[in-house]
Design a protein around this motif. Structure first.
Motif, PDB file in Angstrom:
ATOM      1  N   UNK A   1       3.773   1.278  -1.341  1.00  5.15           N
ATOM      2  CA  UNK A   1       4.286   1.306  -2.708  1.00  5.15           C
ATOM      3  C   UNK A   1       3.303   2.035  -3.620  1.00  5.15           C
ATOM      4  N   UNK A   2       2.020   1.741  -3.429  1.00  5.48           N
ATOM      5  CA  UNK A   2       1.007   2.425  -4.226  1.00  5.48           C
ATOM      6  C   UNK A   2       1.039   3.926  -3.992  1.00  5.48           C
TER       7      UNK A   2
ATOM      8  N   UNK B   1       4.424  10.117  -7.099  1.00  7.62           N
ATOM      9  CA  UNK B   1       5.652  10.339  -7.850  1.00  7.62           C
ATOM     10  C   UNK B   1       5.554  11.613  -8.674  1.00  7.62           C
ATOM     11  N   UNK B   2       4.358  11.808  -9.250  1.00  5.70           N
ATOM     12  CA  UNK B   2       4.179  13.004 -10.063  1.00  5.70           C
ATOM     13  C   UNK B   2       3.914  14.224  -9.188  1.00  5.70           C
TER      14      UNK B   2
ATOM     15  N   UNK C   1       6.395  20.762  -0.922  1.00  7.46           N
ATOM     16  CA  UNK C   1       5.746  21.987  -0.471  1.00  7.46           C
ATOM     17  C   UNK C   1       5.267  21.913   0.964  1.00  7.46           C
ATOM     18  N   UNK C   2       4.995  20.695   1.437  1.00  6.32           N
ATOM     19  CA  UNK C   2       4.505  20.533   2.793  1.00  6.32           C
ATOM     20  C   UNK C   2       5.496  21.024   3.834  1.00  6.32           C
TER      21      UNK C   2
ATOM     22  N   UNK D   1       6.092  17.779  -5.960  1.00  9.70           N
ATOM     23  CA  UNK D   1       6.082  19.207  -5.670  1.00  9.70           C
ATOM     24  C   UNK D   1       5.215  19.500  -4.435  1.00  9.70           C
ATOM     25  N   UNK D   2       4.045  18.875  -4.416  1.00 11.75           N
ATOM     26  CA  UNK D   2       3.134  19.038  -3.284  1.00 11.75           C
ATOM     27  C   UNK D   2       3.789  18.496  -2.018  1.00 11.75           C
TER      28      UNK D   2
ATOM     29  N   UNK E   1       3.845   5.548  -5.719  1.00 12.23           N
ATOM     30  CA  UNK E   1       3.605   5.612  -7.162  1.00 12.23           C
ATOM     31  C   UNK E   1       2.675   6.777  -7.493  1.00 12.23           C
ATOM     32  N   UNK E   2       1.623   6.920  -6.702  1.00 12.93           N
ATOM     33  CA  UNK E   2       0.655   7.993  -6.945  1.00 12.93           C
ATOM     34  C   UNK E   2       1.314   9.354  -6.773  1.00 12.93           C
TER      35      UNK E   2
ATOM     36  N   UNK F   1       0.842  -1.197   0.000  1.00 11.93           N
ATOM     37  CA  UNK F   1       0.000   0.000   0.000  1.00 11.93           C
ATOM     38  C   UNK F   1       0.880   1.250   0.000  1.00 11.93           C
TER      39      UNK F   1
END
Ligand SMILES: Nc1ncnc2c1ncn2[C@@H]1O[C@H](COP(=O)(O)OP(=O)(O)O)[C@@H](O)[C@H]1O
Ligand SMILES: [Mg+2]
Lengths: 281, 311, 257
Positions: free
Chosen positions: A37-38, A44-45, A52-53, A48-49, A41-42, A35
């Motif tokens: 890993x998922x 990865x793009x 930014x945290x 930036x966010x 993956x999500x 999970x």
């Protein structure tokens, strides 16, 4: 989830039986890491966010030094010795951001996946169980929180707000705090019916953030209010962080650690069982 | 009897299986056996209890009573072990909208504990199977209903399941998309995958299923192969007669073995439809429209429950 | 006149929604600013040792008028991002509205009227509570209600235009984090902008929050000159006008069939 155990097959000793009653078979498939890993993956793009945290706490720290610190020369620290206002508030912000991040991840995000994306339904059709989901989500929140906390501590060091090598322990402490808040938040989320109920989360988190000695010492309050404040979980977290970064350390701090360990364990098990009974009805 | 897990011939075996939601009885004691290699169907209208049954077989919903063995194991105890060896296509797609088409397949494989390398290979193979190779790296959301359905089916195959559960695989799809899906399911059957399909389309049940049960109100009304059921509960042909709306429908009992009166037409069950039609005309009855067709599972359902399948 | 009435229908729709969901907004719009005022004004204020930096007034009184403005700007941000996107994409309210004789421009005006009236009401409640807590530095704090509403709208209108161009809410987080958050902390609400490094000041001057705070605080303590008052107000009105202009254009583009 009413998993009935066939009595004839329960050959396990009594101690194992107890564990089984708390964590019934089928609750855990040992794959929580996939999970994470998922999530990686999500995101990865969305790096930036993610990065930014770290921006927010740094702004806070900066405003402390520039502004708030100018009004208050010094405050009484944990051992009564005066410390600079920035050094007083910075560890509290570290604790608060561990809380905020974990609560956000464990409530909003989890609720969305659970209620709308039906993501967990799909996962439960595999050998994964509700406990894998609970642990996987919390682990990801911790990874993220850990990243922020490390960045925050680095900035504190750069600003001269760290007085002791004990501060190294502030990172694992922040993770523990995040774990506890995340687990309890997730357990609470399983009781929520709609987005409206998230006001209640706000209602719990915001007053804690503002009044659990984050911005001013406990002595501001009258006696009975002091007692109330010392019961809040964020107060314990702040005491822990303040002690570590200011180098005021004692055995009493283990009490805080136990407090959060218990919250984390209870929260995780409740969350997993509730998820199970909701998704596996 | 179920000791030899690898060699069981009945992949699913249910006896007096029930499921209650509170005081509501969704499944009221059904007996089902699904044999290795066959395509087994649950045919029934909405609310019959098909999905509830499928969820129990998929080990994502505990049973209220009765016995259930899947792959020779008890779902209550060995849920994860069973789920590792079956594939599930739920009634509503629950794809991961935050991932691409390919990633959906890869990550799902990881949930089963497959190696990353194996997941990558499997994803390529399944993209081909689902005819989604050209969409591999696209988002899921913009895909058409048929594509999403194929992706969900591809995803359910990631662990090379012995048993595949398909809950209303083609509901809501246009005819072309349905035929494409049926073609894929035929291939799976040829490859030896055991299929359990729920549907409320009689043509789907006739096309795909070797054996099926007709389900209604949480109970099983009949069981057999499509042709067996039609032979047992219906005649060879059906004469459909349509009359002016509101006009009184004539009594034609004596011309057929059985007559069903629907709001808009009469169904005459008979061995020879043309012959019956001629007799009806002779008798001076003038329907505004008439049609002779072969009996279908729809007629079986009507006979068994007194209601139509799709309302 | 026609436009006003049509916009009013849009407004009414919002009001009906609000009556069903008031509890949700009550926490974020009334309670949380109040908690901030108590925690920072009274709590932190009790620790303040030197008020030289803020002209010798009590910290609570220094903070109150600015917090009215900051609260309005924050409220405006939420109302002009997710709420707008939701009306386009998820609830499709706008699509339904332009299926009637209401034009896209009227949809915009109705929306802005709704936001403005909400900001106004919230500001009134906040100021009343602030007065009760002894946080009013002078009678002029009543004017803070107007200036807060104005500043909120000045941020809202351009943001509505921006939201109308988006198909996904992903970039809202960036707005909150990199625009709203710094604007909250560094435009003079909590400490004077004179503490900031010089290179940052031009950026501060661009924000509606700074103009709003200058106006509200100046009015409260009676230190506001006529010319600066006109200047700040003109800037905020200009932001509203430009924002409205682009909002109407983008709404048209998106809703025209
Ligand atoms: N989780 C649930 N809680 C309460 N009732 C349910 C639940 N799931 C299904 N039901 C009810 O059980 C009946 C059978 O539903 P289902 O198994 O989905 O039928 P089918 O798939 O044949 O349409 C329906 O009347 C449905 O409303
Ligand atoms: Mg169903």
């Amino acid at each position: 989830m009413t998993r009935t155990l066939d009595p004839a097959n329960r050959t396990a000793p009594a101690s194992v039986g107890l564990v089984w009653r708390i964590i019934p078979p089928g609750l855990y498939g040992g794959r929580a890491s996939t999970l994470v890993e998922r999530s990686a993956l999500v995101n990865r793009r969305g790096w930036f966010v993610l990065v930014g945290g770290a921006f927010e706490p740094i702004l806070f720290l900066w405003s402390l030094g520039l502004g708030f610190g100018q009004f208050v020369a010094s405050v009484a620290g944990p051992d009564g010795q005066p410390v600079s206002y920035a050094a007083f508030v910075a560890p509290a912000l570290l604790a608060a951001s561990a809380m905020n991040g974990a609560v956000y991840d464990a409530t909003f995000n989890v609720f969305f996946k659970f209620k709308y994306a039906k993501l967990y339904d799909a996962m439960l059709a595999t050998p994964m169980g509700p406990l894998d989901i609970a642990m996987g989500e919390i682990a990801w929140a911790l990874l993220r929180g850990g990243l922020y906390s490390a960045g925050f501590l680095a900035v504190m060091l750069g600003m001269g707000l760290i007085a002791s090598p004990w501060a190294l322990l502030a990172l694992p402490a922040a993770l523990l705090v995040a774990f506890a808040f995340g687990a309890v938040g997730m357990a609470a989320t399983t009781f929520m019916r709609s987005w409206q109920d998230f006001d209640l989360v706000q209602l719990a988190v915001l007053p804690m953030f503002l009044f659990s000695t984050t911005f001013f010492p406990l002595s501001v309050y009258p006696g009975w209010l002091q007692a109330v404040v010392t019961w809040t979980p964020l107060y314990h977290a702040i005491e822990l962080m303040r002690g570590l970064t200011l180098g005021v350390v004692g055995w009493g701090m283990l009490g805080h650690v136990v407090y959060f360990a218990v919250l984390a364990a209870v929260g995780t098990v409740v969350a997993a069982r509730r998820l199970g009974s909701l998704l596996l009805d | 009897m179920f000791v030899n897990v690898g060699g069981v011939e009945n992949l699913v075996e249910a006896k007096a299986l029930t499921k209650h939601f509170g005081t509501f009885e969704a499944v009221r004691g059904i007996d089902v056996e699904v044999r290795r290699g066959e395509a087994f169907g649950f045919l029934g209208p909405n609310g019959a209890g098909k999905s509830s049954t499928m969820r129990m077989v998929a080990c994502v919903s505990g049973r209220t009573g009765g016995e259930l063995k899947v792959l020779g194991m008890d779902p209550d105890r060995d849920g994860p072990k069973i789920r590792a060896r079956i594939g599930v296509v739920p009634q509503l797609d629950n794809l991961d909208l935050e991932l691409t088409v390919r990633q959906n397949l890869q990550i799902y494989g990881r949930y089963f504990g497959m190696s990353r390398q194996r997941c990558r290979e499997k994803a390529v193979e399944l993209l081909e199977f689902a005819q989604l190779a050209d969409r591999a790296d696209h988002e899921v959301e913009p895909l058409s209903g048929g594509m999403k359905r194929r992706l969900t089916i591809a995803r359910s195959l990631v662990n090379d399941p012995e048993l595949l559960l398909l809950d209303e695989p083609t509901t809501g799809l246009d005819p072309q998309a349905r035929h494409l899906l049926w073609d894929r399911l035929f291939r799976l059957k040829q490859d030896g995958v055991t299929l359990i399909i729920t549907t409320h389309y009689m043509d789907e049940a006739e096309q795909l299923c070797d054996r099926l049960v007709v389900m209604d109100g949480g109970r099983i009304a009949a069981e057999g192969s499509p042709s067996e059921l039609i032979n047992r509960y219906s005649t060879r042909e059906v004469l459909e007669l349509r009359f002016q709306p509101g006009a009184e429908k004539p009594d034609l009992e004596r011309f057929a073995e059985r007559v069903e009166v629907l709001p808009d037409r009469l169904l005459l069950y008979t061995q020879d439809g043309e012959h019956t039609l001629a007799k009806v005309h002779e008798h001076g009855v003038q329907p505004i429209q008439s049609l002779v067709r072969r009996s279908s599972l729809e007629d079986v359902f009507l006979r068994l429950t007194g209601r139509t399948l799709v309302d | 006149m026609q436009t006003l009435r049509a916009s009013w229908f849009g407004f009414e729709k919002h009001w009906l929604w609000y009556r069903r969901n008031w509890r949700a907004t009550a926490v974020s719009s009334f309670l949380s600013p109040l908690l901030f005022l108590v925690a920072l004004g009274l709590g932190f204020g009790s620790q303040v040792q030197s008020t030289a930096l803020i002209g010798g007034v009590p910290y609570l009184q220094y903070l109150a008028p600015a917090l009215v403005v900051i609260t309005a700007v924050q409220g405006a941000t939420f109302e002009s991002t997710y709420a707008i996107m939701s009306s386009f994409l998820w609830q499709k309210t706008y699509i339904g509205m332009v299926a009637t004789p209401i034009t896209p421009a009227q949809v915009v005006y109705g929306q802005v009227m709704w936001i403005g009236s909400q900001l106004f009401v919230r500001s009134v409640v906040f100021v009343v509570i602030a007065v009760a807590l002894g946080a009013a530095g002078g009678p002029g704090i009543g004017l803070a209600v107007l200036f807060a509403t104005l500043a909120g709208l000045a941020f809202s209108c351009p943001l509505i235009a921006y939201s109308a161009t988006l198909d996904k809410p992903d970039s809202f987080n960036t707005v909150f984090r990199f625009v709203l958050m710094p604007m909250t902390l560094f435009t003079g609400a909590f400490f004077p902008v004179s503490q900031l490094p010089n290179w940052l000041l031009p950026l501060v001057w661009l924000t509606p929050a700074w103009h709003g705070i200058e106006l509200a605080r100046g009015a409260t303590f009676g230190t506001l000159g006529l010319l600066p008052a006109l200047g700040h107000t003109a800037y905020l009105v200009a932001m509203i006008a430009v924002g409205l202009f682009f909002s109407v254009r983008f709404f048209h583009r998106r809703l025209a069939v």
